[in-house]
Enzyme design. Structure first.
Site, PDB file in Angstrom:
ATOM      1  N   TRP A  72       0.830  -1.374  -0.060  1.00  0.00           N
ATOM      2  CA  TRP A  72       0.149  -0.265   0.187  1.00  0.00           C
ATOM      3  C   TRP A  72       0.484   1.504   0.280  1.00  0.00           C
ATOM      4  O   TRP A  72       0.378   2.402   0.108  1.00  0.00           O
ATOM      5  CB  TRP A  72      -0.568  -0.234   1.715  1.00  0.00           C
ATOM      6  CG  TRP A  72      -0.234  -0.089   2.209  1.00  0.00           C
ATOM      7  CD1 TRP A  72       1.476  -0.012   3.391  1.00  0.00           C
ATOM      8  CD2 TRP A  72      -0.946   1.427   3.160  1.00  0.00           C
ATOM      9  NE1 TRP A  72       0.947  -0.137   4.485  1.00  0.00           N
ATOM     10  CE2 TRP A  72       0.096   1.276   5.028  1.00  0.00           C
ATOM     11  CE3 TRP A  72      -1.644   1.621   3.929  1.00  0.00           C
ATOM     12  CZ2 TRP A  72      -0.310   2.024   5.983  1.00  0.00           C
ATOM     13  CZ3 TRP A  72      -2.368   2.806   5.271  1.00  0.00           C
ATOM     14  CH2 TRP A  72      -1.466   2.121   6.274  1.00  0.00           C
ATOM     15  N   GLU A 116      -0.719  -3.971  12.088  1.00  0.00           N
ATOM     16  CA  GLU A 116       0.479  -5.191  11.857  1.00  0.00           C
ATOM     17  C   GLU A 116       0.881  -5.913  13.464  1.00  0.00           C
ATOM     18  O   GLU A 116       0.982  -7.438  13.424  1.00  0.00           O
ATOM     19  CB  GLU A 116       1.523  -4.763  11.293  1.00  0.00           C
ATOM     20  CG  GLU A 116       0.986  -4.518   9.140  1.00  0.00           C
ATOM     21  CD  GLU A 116       2.381  -4.602   8.606  1.00  0.00           C
ATOM     22  OE1 GLU A 116       1.995  -4.525   7.838  1.00  0.00           O
ATOM     23  OE2 GLU A 116       4.288  -3.591   9.544  1.00  0.00           O
TER      24      GLU A 116
END
Length: 807
Positions: A363, A502
């Site tokens: 991304w 994450e």
């Protein structure tokens, strides 16, 4: 600008710093890039001479712990750099082959290498004394041609200071390489090249070639090299050595204190992916035969770089400006508007500078395209088209898990399938662990956001009403089908995903992975759905029918999307946005204790796992997650999004409290985190903004992540710092056909200048304390509309206007 402001220099030789220097001295042209390794070295744990072509991948299987894993890598191509030498005096023994580590058994007396940012070359100058006391001086210049993407060249000049004889040169192409540049991948397959053959050129004995292909993707690759020397020597004195994987030429050049010697090596690289060629081998040989001498190549190369610097003018004083120029250099070396725009490639998260993340597309384009939109919009469009070509694969991926629409992969490579590995290695514990980051479906929202922002800046209605609309609607369809209505909350929920953080990939009391109602995911999904509704309802009738037919749009879908966009659930706790449902119930981490114990705790996940613990238990984030919303949206826009969702009590104070809450609970284990925090805090004039700006600037040049930059630069963070100056500090937005400014300059960076290209017109902005000067060059044919506060001005070509900043 002084010459030093256009150099990135290293004085002295330091083998421990060499991997970082090699990455930061990479040269590229958007098609091809070569790391800044010394030509006389090989991959040995200190040096890593890697060469990569944009978008050239190969898939390889690995058997690991009884499991068959597949991974696709950006391929390390045959090493064209090889050029080694040793002294052969008239009297006395021959010297050893020189390396900077051994200095031919002697001593390095001087050593300097530097990037000439203005010219796009890597320069090296050193002087050494060999084991027998003889002194030799060497000057070297290297380029990867910005005008001709298939050419690279190396020129080396030798001066014998106090001896006479010959200098023995070996110039070679080495195919005995693999993808071995990332130590933690050492258990994975690294062999990608097969069918290696070598040969010479019947028409020119100075030319040799190596041909090979990738063993799964079947891409043919040819590297051809021409070596010329000064003074010239007889053809019969050139000794060619060949094997299947290496071809080289060895020659002795006469040299004396008053007779220097020089070698010019010119290389052409072609692959079977190149357009307008009959074969890679004939194309490479023709190109290297026709290539001019180094001086002429350098001249045309400098002209190409000069054009780029004019289009991306940036003038920031002091060391911040110096680093920003390095960042811009590497952005343009990875994504050249002249060459990348012609390729089917995306934004590689680690540039073309190394093998970390296997060269995949993440991304990170979310941090790259906003800068490119305002300088090289055609390049932005080409990079978005990479996503469009993989829309069918994204739809197949969604269908495979029972969803409608398009589910873009977290890691993308050649064909758009999910390339995220199933496991990753914790170097601290030595354990292979499940990798659940493929659950970061918010990458689809990033694609949609990039489509929208490109249209806002360029006014490219044709793209917005065709490919852009198609991508946006399919991504919205995926979010609508992912949302599940919950009667208890009386809202829609998105379950089992990961946010940008994450570190958190599940709940500590669950065996399954994924989190529920990640705030960043749900808010951006709401934005995508709402924007898709507007597009579906406002597309011109002729376009609407065509797009709806292409994607099989049902008549009632936009109404359903509108409902979901207003009713998605966003969790809160203690008066702030919760990163995800249940975040407020997690334990607080002993931040001070862990800092005292470990020092650098950026990679807190690895530390805790090595202690048989997990971040899933704690209120601790790797990087900006919820705070990322402030990177995409201005506070007033964010308030509007929450009000659209029905959270009418949400205001800018709530947002400031949310930012402050997560500021104390983020370890910044990603280089993107510093960019986002500098952006968000800078917009609110927070005192800590400058420290995060400094972190963002230092992230790669100082390798603050501790060894990661040597495996490839962080392209998103580099581009993000450029955009932070361009949009973040100026508040620059593109709305209603005008540039809107809302400056929030940092006290430490109150004066700087740059240019942008807005809807075909170059606009120059010069920020100064208390004012901004806006000008349009005289050669433009249209004015630029600029709005600051309540004042709107039209700046005509050849004019400049000074606007006072609001008190």
């Amino acid at each position: 600008m002084t010459d030093s402001a256009w150099e990135w220099a290293y004085d002295g030789y330091d083998p421990e710093a060499e991997p970082l220097r090699e990455a930061l001295c990479t040269l590229g042209n958007g098609y091809l890039a070569t790391r800044g390794a010394a030509p006389e070295t090989t991959a040995d744990g200190v040096h890593y001479p890697g060469t990569y072509a944009a978008g050239l991948y190969n898939r390889a299987p690995t058997l690991l712990a009884g499991r068959r894993l597949e991974h696709e890598d950006m391929v390390n191509l045959p090493n064209w750099l090889v050029l080694r030498f040793r002294v052969r005096p008239e009297d006395g023994p021959d010297g050893d082959w020189f390396t900077p580590d051994g200095a031919a058994g002697g001593e390095l007396l001087e050593y300097r290498q530097w990037l000439d940012l203005r010219s796009g070359t890597l320069e090296r100058r050193f002087r050494y004394r060999d084991a027998h006391g003889r002194h030799t001086r060497v000057e070297q210049s290297r380029l990867v041609h910005m005008g001709d993407p298939h050419l690279a060249a190396l020129r080396t000049a030798f001066v014998a200071e106090d001896w006479t004889g010959a200098i023995e040169i070996e110039s070679a192409i080495d195919g005995s390489i693999g993808n071995t540049g990332v130590p933690r991948y050492s258990d994975l397959a690294d062999h990608h090249l097969t069918s290696l053959h070598t040969g010479g050129d019947d028409t020119d004995p100075a030319i040799v070639w190596l041909r090979c292909r990738t063993n799964e993707s079947d891409i043919r690759i040819v590297v051809a090299a021409r070596t010329r020397v000064e003074p010239e020597i007889r053809r019969e004195d050139i000794r060619t050595h060949r094997s299947d994987f290496r071809v080289g030429q060895v020659m002795d050049l006469p040299i004396a204190p008053d007779r220097p010697a020089a070698v010019e090596k010119t290389v052409a690289l072609h692959t079977s992916r190149d357009p307008a060629i009959s074969s890679p081998q004939s194309a490479a040989l023709q190109r290297v035969r026709r290539a001019p001498a180094y001086a002429d190549l350098l001249g045309s190369h400098r002209m190409a770089w000069d054009r780029l610097w004019r289009h991306a003018a940036l003038d920031v004083p002091g060391e911040p400006g110096h680093i920003l120029r390095v960042h811009l250099f590497h952005l343009l070396a990875t994504l050249s508007p002249a060459h990348t725009a012609e390729l089917d490639v995306g934004v590689p998260a680690r540039g073309l500078h190394g093998e970390a993340y296997r060269g995949h597309v993440f991304w990170d384009e979310l941090f790259v395209l906003p800068y490119l939109n305002l300088h090289f919009p055609d390049l932005s469009k080409a990079l978005i088209n990479y996503r469009y070509r993989r829309l069918p694969e994204a739809c197949r991926s969604a269908h495979a898990i029972g969803r409608a629409g398009a589910m873009y992969p977290w890691q993308s490579g050649s064909d758009g399938r999910e390339e995220t590995p199933e496991v990753h290695l914790n170097p601290r514990s030595g354990r292979w662990l499940p990798d659940n980051s493929r659950l970061q479906h918010h990458v689809g929202s990033a694609v949609a956001y990039n489509v929208w922002r490109y249209g806002q800046v360029t006014g490219d209605v044709e793209f917005a009403h065709s490919r852009g609309a198609e991508m946006l609607l399919q991504i919205a369809r995926f979010w609508a089908d992912s949302a599940v209505y919950d009667r208890q909350h009386e809202r829609y929920r998105i379950l089992g995903v990961l946010g940008p953080d994450e570190y958190h990939d599940g709940y500590p009391d669950r065996d399954t992975s994924g989190l529920d109602d990640n705030a960043y995911t749900n808010v951006t999904a709401s934005w995508v759905l709402a924007h898709a509704v507007r597009v579906a309802r406002t597309l011109p009738v002729s376009r609407r029918g065509e797009v709806f037919e292409r994607i099989g749009m049902a008549e009632g879908e936009p109404d359903e999307w509108d409902e979901i966009s207003r009713r998605l659930y966003v969790p809160f706790h203690e008066g702030v946005i919760s990163q995800f449902e249940g975040y407020g119930d997690l334990e607080e981490l002993d931040w001070e204790g862990y800092r005292k114990k470990y020092g650098d705790i950026r990679r807190l996940d690895r530390i805790l796992e090595s202690e048989h613990d997990t971040v899933n238990r704690y209120k601790a984030s790797k990087q900006a997650d919820t705070v990322m919303l402030g990177y995409l949206f201005q506070p007033r826009e964010l308030v509007a999004v929450f009000h659209h969702l029905g959270y009418t009590s949400f205001d800018e104070d709530t947002w400031r409290d949310t930012v402050a809450y997560y500021l104390d609970r983020t370890s910044h284990g990603s280089t993107l985190s510093g960019v986002v925090h500098a952006w968000v805090l800078g917009r609110s004039r927070h005192a800590k903004a400058w420290s995060y700006m400094q972190d963002a600037l230092a992230s790669d040049v100082c390798d603050i992540q501790g060894g990661t930059t040597s495996e490839g630069i962080h392209l998103g963070a580099m581009a993000g710092t450029l955009d932070l100056v361009q949009r973040g500090l100026t508040g620059l937005e593109t709305r209603k056909g005008a540039l809107w400014l809302d400056p929030a300059p940092l006290p430490e960076l109150s004066e700087y200048a740059f240019s942008v290209r807005f809807r075909g017109v170059e606009v120059r902005l010069h920020m100064r304390p208390g004012e901004v000067k806006v000008s349009v060059p005289e050669w433009e044919e249209a004015p630029a509309r600029v709005r600051l506060g309540e004042r709107t001005v039209e700046v005509e070509p050849g004019e400049e206007t000074v606007l006072p900043l609001p008190e």
